[in-house]
Design an enzyme around this catalytic site. Structure first.
Site, short mmCIF file in Angstrom:
data_model
loop_
_atom_site.label_atom_id
_atom_site.label_comp_id
_atom_site.label_asym_id
_atom_site.label_seq_id
_atom_site.Cartn_x
_atom_site.Cartn_y
_atom_site.Cartn_z
N HIS A 34 39.72 41.58 36.36
CA HIS A 34 40.15 40.51 35.48
C HIS A 34 39.37 39.20 35.64
CE1 HIS A 34 42.81 38.85 32.52
NE2 HIS A 34 43.24 37.90 33.30
N ASP A 35 38.25 39.20 36.36
CA ASP A 35 37.44 37.99 36.49
C ASP A 35 35.98 38.38 36.68
OD1 ASP A 35 36.72 35.33 36.70
OD2 ASP A 35 37.22 35.19 38.84
N LEU A 36 35.47 39.20 35.77
CA LEU A 36 34.11 39.71 35.89
C LEU A 36 33.12 38.81 35.16
CD1 LEU A 36 34.93 43.48 35.35
CD2 LEU A 36 34.16 42.41 37.48
N ASN A 40 30.15 37.11 40.14
CA ASN A 40 30.89 38.07 40.95
C ASN A 40 30.15 39.41 41.07
OD1 ASN A 40 33.02 36.46 41.71
ND2 ASN A 40 34.28 36.99 39.94
#
Length: 244
Positions: A34-36, A40
């Site tokens: 949920h935070d790509l 990252n």
């Protein structure tokens, strides 16, 4: 990416395969990232295995749910349409984000870019991404890779591939590229022994010329099929393994 631009499609396929493989493991555990985004992503380059990639910030994973919306987080350039709406976001939302990253690796830019938050949301929701095209100086992106990227970016989450399927398809593409390079190099054979009447100096020049041609062909093939890895880029963090 910001410093060097797009990658050769074969390198992008290798990196994408590693990312989707890691995402597949996350989803198999019933979790979402949920935070790509490129910040990252951790890229590893080794002589033995070539390029690989890992996902970071996995300590902030979310449990997969079917009835609860997840708060909007991360960089809006990588939001899935359902995430931009603030709706429930499942594994397909992560696939969309990695599709944006893969698009960026191939083209040197994200499919949608704007300084306006509302414009980005509007594009994710209603605008079809342009067909990914390689910048000048890079080989053309194969059609099967173009199709995979655009499928990952489908507005309908049910039409996107699973992370496992995307990883398998990217591994196959990267393997095919490597085999093409090996075939080109293997088909190059040294010339027959030069006649004894040739001088030693002429023989030496002939051998040098032959190997110059071999390296030129190998370099051209690698440039077309495989080589244009970037040792370092701001978004995709890179380290070398086994080269000390």
């Amino acid at each position: 990416l910001a410093q060097h631009g797009a990658l050769c499609f074969s390198d992008a396929a290798q990196i994408g395969a590693g990312l989707f493989e890691g995402l597949s493991a996350i989803h198999a555990a019933g979790l979402l990232h949920h935070d790509l985004h490129p910040g990252n992503v951790f890229v590893v380059k080794s002589r033995a295995l070539g390029l690989g990639a890992k996902l970071l910030d996995c300590d902030l994973l979310h449990e997969t749910t079917t009835d609860t919306a997840i708060d909007v987080a991360g960089a809006p350039e990588y939001w899935a349409p359902e995430q931009a709406r603030g709706q429930q976001c499942g594994p397909a939302g992560d696939v969309y984000a990695l599709g944006v990253i893969l698009y960026e690796c191939l083209c040197g830019k994200t499919p949608f870019s704007s300084h306006s938050y509302s414009d980005l949301v509007e594009h994710h929701l209603h605008v079809a991404p342009a067909k990914p095209r390689a910048p000048a100086g890079l080989p053309e992106i194969p059609e099967d890779l173009v199709t995979l990227v655009l499928t990952c970016l489908d507005k309908d989450p049910t039409k996107r591939p699973t992370a496992r399927d995307a990883a398998a398809r990217l591994h196959a593409m990267a393997t095919e590229s490597a085999m093409r390079i090996a075939a080109v190099i293997k088909d190059v054979r040294p010339p027959a022994t030069l006649p004894a009447t040739k001088s030693r100096r002429s023989t030496g020049i002939g051998v040098v010329a032959f190997w110059a041609i071999v390296f030129a062909l190998a370099g051209a093939a690698a440039g077309f099929w495989f080589e244009r890895a970037h040792d370092q880029s701001p978004g995709l963090k890179t380290v070398r393994v086994g080269e000390e």
